[in-house]
Design an enzyme around this catalytic site. Structure first.
Site, PDB file in Angstrom:
ATOM      1  N   GLY A 132      33.260 -26.176  64.809  1.00  0.00           N
ATOM      2  CA  GLY A 132      32.442 -27.301  64.316  1.00  0.00           C
ATOM      3  C   GLY A 132      32.865 -27.839  62.970  1.00  0.00           C
ATOM      4  NE  ARG A 133      36.464 -31.230  61.779  1.00  0.00           N
ATOM      5  CZ  ARG A 133      36.818 -32.383  61.270  1.00  0.00           C
ATOM      6  NH1 ARG A 133      37.945 -32.500  60.631  1.00  0.00           N
ATOM      7  NH2 ARG A 133      36.058 -33.449  61.409  1.00  0.00           N
ATOM      8  CB  THR A 146      35.247 -34.082  68.077  1.00  0.00           C
ATOM      9  OG1 THR A 146      35.153 -32.774  67.496  1.00  0.00           O
ATOM     10  CG2 THR A 146      34.106 -34.924  67.526  1.00  0.00           C
ATOM     11  CB  ILE A 147      33.803 -29.421  70.785  1.00  0.00           C
ATOM     12  CG1 ILE A 147      34.633 -28.768  69.660  1.00  0.00           C
ATOM     13  CG2 ILE A 147      34.578 -29.459  72.082  1.00  0.00           C
ATOM     14  CD1 ILE A 147      34.840 -27.270  69.851  1.00  0.00           C
ATOM     15  CG  ASP A 148      34.271 -30.261  65.516  1.00  0.00           C
ATOM     16  OD1 ASP A 148      34.238 -29.232  66.206  1.00  0.00           O
ATOM     17  OD2 ASP A 148      35.255 -30.593  64.822  1.00  0.00           O
ATOM     18  N   GLY A 207      42.352 -32.207  68.322  1.00  0.00           N
ATOM     19  CA  GLY A 207      42.138 -31.087  69.245  1.00  0.00           C
ATOM     20  C   GLY A 207      41.655 -31.596  70.596  1.00  0.00           C
ATOM     21  NE  ARG A 226      62.745 -34.499  57.189  1.00  0.00           N
ATOM     22  CZ  ARG A 226      63.253 -34.869  58.373  1.00  0.00           C
ATOM     23  NH1 ARG A 226      64.060 -34.090  59.024  1.00  0.00           N
ATOM     24  NH2 ARG A 226      62.927 -36.050  58.883  1.00  0.00           N
ATOM     25  CG  ASP A 246      32.688 -34.032  63.094  1.00  0.00           C
ATOM     26  OD1 ASP A 246      33.166 -34.633  64.079  1.00  0.00           O
ATOM     27  OD2 ASP A 246      33.389 -33.373  62.308  1.00  0.00           O
ATOM     28  CG  ASP A 289      37.112 -36.646  61.241  1.00  0.00           C
ATOM     29  OD1 ASP A 289      37.810 -35.924  61.981  1.00  0.00           O
ATOM     30  OD2 ASP A 289      36.751 -36.324  60.095  1.00  0.00           O
TER      31      ASP A 289
HETATM   32  O1  F6P Z   1      37.802 -30.439  65.600  1.00  0.00           O
HETATM   33  C1  F6P Z   1      37.783 -29.630  66.711  1.00  0.00           C
HETATM   34  C2  F6P Z   1      38.077 -28.198  66.352  1.00  0.00           C
HETATM   35  O2  F6P Z   1      37.986 -27.400  67.516  1.00  0.00           O
HETATM   36  C3  F6P Z   1      37.228 -27.622  65.222  1.00  0.00           C
HETATM   37  O3  F6P Z   1      35.945 -27.258  65.648  1.00  0.00           O
HETATM   38  C4  F6P Z   1      38.093 -26.484  64.760  1.00  0.00           C
HETATM   39  O4  F6P Z   1      37.838 -26.170  63.407  1.00  0.00           O
HETATM   40  C5  F6P Z   1      39.472 -27.029  64.909  1.00  0.00           C
HETATM   41  O5  F6P Z   1      39.409 -28.071  65.867  1.00  0.00           O
HETATM   42  C6  F6P Z   1      40.494 -26.009  65.340  1.00  0.00           C
HETATM   43  O6  F6P Z   1      41.739 -26.585  65.326  1.00  0.00           O
HETATM   44  P1  F6P Z   1      43.033 -25.927  65.962  1.00  0.00           P
HETATM   45  O7  F6P Z   1      43.014 -26.215  67.432  1.00  0.00           O
HETATM   46  O8  F6P Z   1      44.156 -26.602  65.257  1.00  0.00           O
HETATM   47  O9  F6P Z   1      42.976 -24.448  65.695  1.00  0.00           O
END
Ligand code: F6P
Length: 370
Positions: free
Chosen positions: A188-189, A143-145, A17, A94, A147, A121
């Site tokens: 934040g997963r 990452t914004i998370d 992301g 596929r 983590d 990660d």
């Molecule tokens: O890992 C960054 C993040 O923004 C998470 O906080 C979130 O769960 C995920 O990506 C969302 O992913 P997508 O952009 O595929 O919806």
């Protein structure tokens, strides 16, 4: 000019992301490469998608000039392209294929000496596997998370926290006017950093994170108690990775391609309904979503991203590969990708941040031992 011991041409890709500050890293990598080491730079488009399908562009000074403050990534990204389990876009039915040999071949054909992988990660785990296949890799934790293990903080986090705090400020006034419980769901997963730090900055009355088990009744009691003392509204901040007591994660989407097979989202809506039913206080849910990843990086993220990008080139010049750069204390240091891949840095339930929040009356939905 410092010696580079045969490094002449560098490649850079951004995976996973997007988040504020990626362009600042790209700028720092390319400018440091050019100005300090006289290197040529190539951008790989759309993350690992571009390495599998050989989509690359030359990057010159002008290409990275003026992008320090821009959100997103000028190279494009993908959080679903996985070289070891590759499924072409739009062909989800596929069988996944291992296309990692194509990545190595494209890297070599482009005459690259090092690949900078800017990612979270998922990206860093893939990067580590590509390093085992012979690609000299240097990672940058994005990452914004927040983590990723091996770094005190990732770039992008500070900006997302700022956005969350601003959103809570705005939601405060409307919650107060309507005497409502306002439930704000952050990204934040599986890590609660965004809800914790954003919630603290916004003065959340209740903060619910995956790392601390909660009881819905304790949350509702905190909301009722506020009403009893005349505060007829409550701000509840919940992380998307919080499970329902029965039923587990709230899943927004299931995906075939990529590192992450589920997309989280929706716990806030569930929690607002529970609060309304149990407390009779009218409740609303706001899912902040991708707003948290957009726009210009904060000053802190711009500086961190610049430091990370520069330090990554220094590692490459020293031929220190299969590492990422991490912030530890005040220093940027190399960290082996071995210990970073497939790991997660979670909030420690008894850390100082949580204790400080508890001391000012924040409820985490549990009964803390005082
Ligand atoms: O890992 C960054 C993040 O923004 C998470 O906080 C979130 O769960 C995920 O990506 C969302 O992913 P997508 O952009 O595929 O919806």
């Amino acid at each position: 000019m410092p010696g580079t011991d045969s490094i002449e041409r560098i490649g850079v890709l951004t995976g996973g992301g997007d988040c504020p500050g990626i362009n600042a890293v790209i700028r720092a990598v390319v400018k440091t490469g050019l100005l300090d080491y006289g290197l040529e730079a190539v951008g790989i488009l759309d993350g690992f998608e571009g390495l599998v399908s050989n989509k690359m562009v030359e990057l010159d000074y002008e290409d990275v000039s003026g992008i320090l403050t821009q959100g997103g990534t000028i190279l494009g990204t993908s959080n679903s392209a996985h070289p070891f389990e590759y499924v072409p876009v739009g062909e989800d039915e596929r069988e996944p294929e291992d296309r990692s040999d194509d990545c190595v071949r494209h890297f070599e054909e482009a005459g690259l000496d090092v690949l900078f992988c800017i990612g979270g990660d998922g990206t860093l785990s893939i990067a580590h596997r590509l390093a085992a296949k012979g690609i000299p890799i240097v990672g940058v934790p994005k990452t914004i998370d927040n983590d990723i293990v091996g770094t005190d903080v990732t770039f992008g986090f500070d900006t997302a926290v700022q956005i969350i705090a601003e959103a809570i400020d705005r939601l405060h006034t409307t919650a107060m006017s309507h005497h409502r419980a306002m439930v704000i769901e952050t990204m934040g997963r599986y890590a609660g950093w965004l809800a914790l730090v954003g919630g603290m900055a916004g003065g959340g009355d209740v903060i619910v994170i995956p790392e601390i088990d909660y009881d819905m009744e304790i949350i509702c009691e905190a909301v009722r108690e506020r009403s009893r003392i005349g505060k007829r509204f409550s701000i509840v901040v919940v992380s998307e990775g919080v499970k329902r007591p029965k039923g587990g994660y709230v899943v927004r989407d299931r995906v075939e391609r990529g590192h992450e097979k589920i997309r989280l989202g929706g716990i806030g809506v569930w929690m607002a309904a529970e609060i309304e039913e149990r407390t009779s206080l009218e409740s609303r849910a706001v899912v902040l979503g991708h707003i948290q990843r957009g726009g210009t990086p904060t000053a802190r993220d711009r500086v961190l991203a610049t430091r990370f990008g520069q330090a990554a080139v220094v590692q490459a010049a020293g031929r220190n590969f299969d590492v990422m750069v991490g912030l530890q204390g005040a220093e940027i240091v190399p960290v082996s990708l071995e210990g970073v891949a497939d790991q997660q840095r979670l909030v420690q339930p008894d850390c100082q941040l949580v204790r400080a929040a508890r001391s000012v009356g924040t409820c985490f939905g549990d009964r803390p031992v005082r």
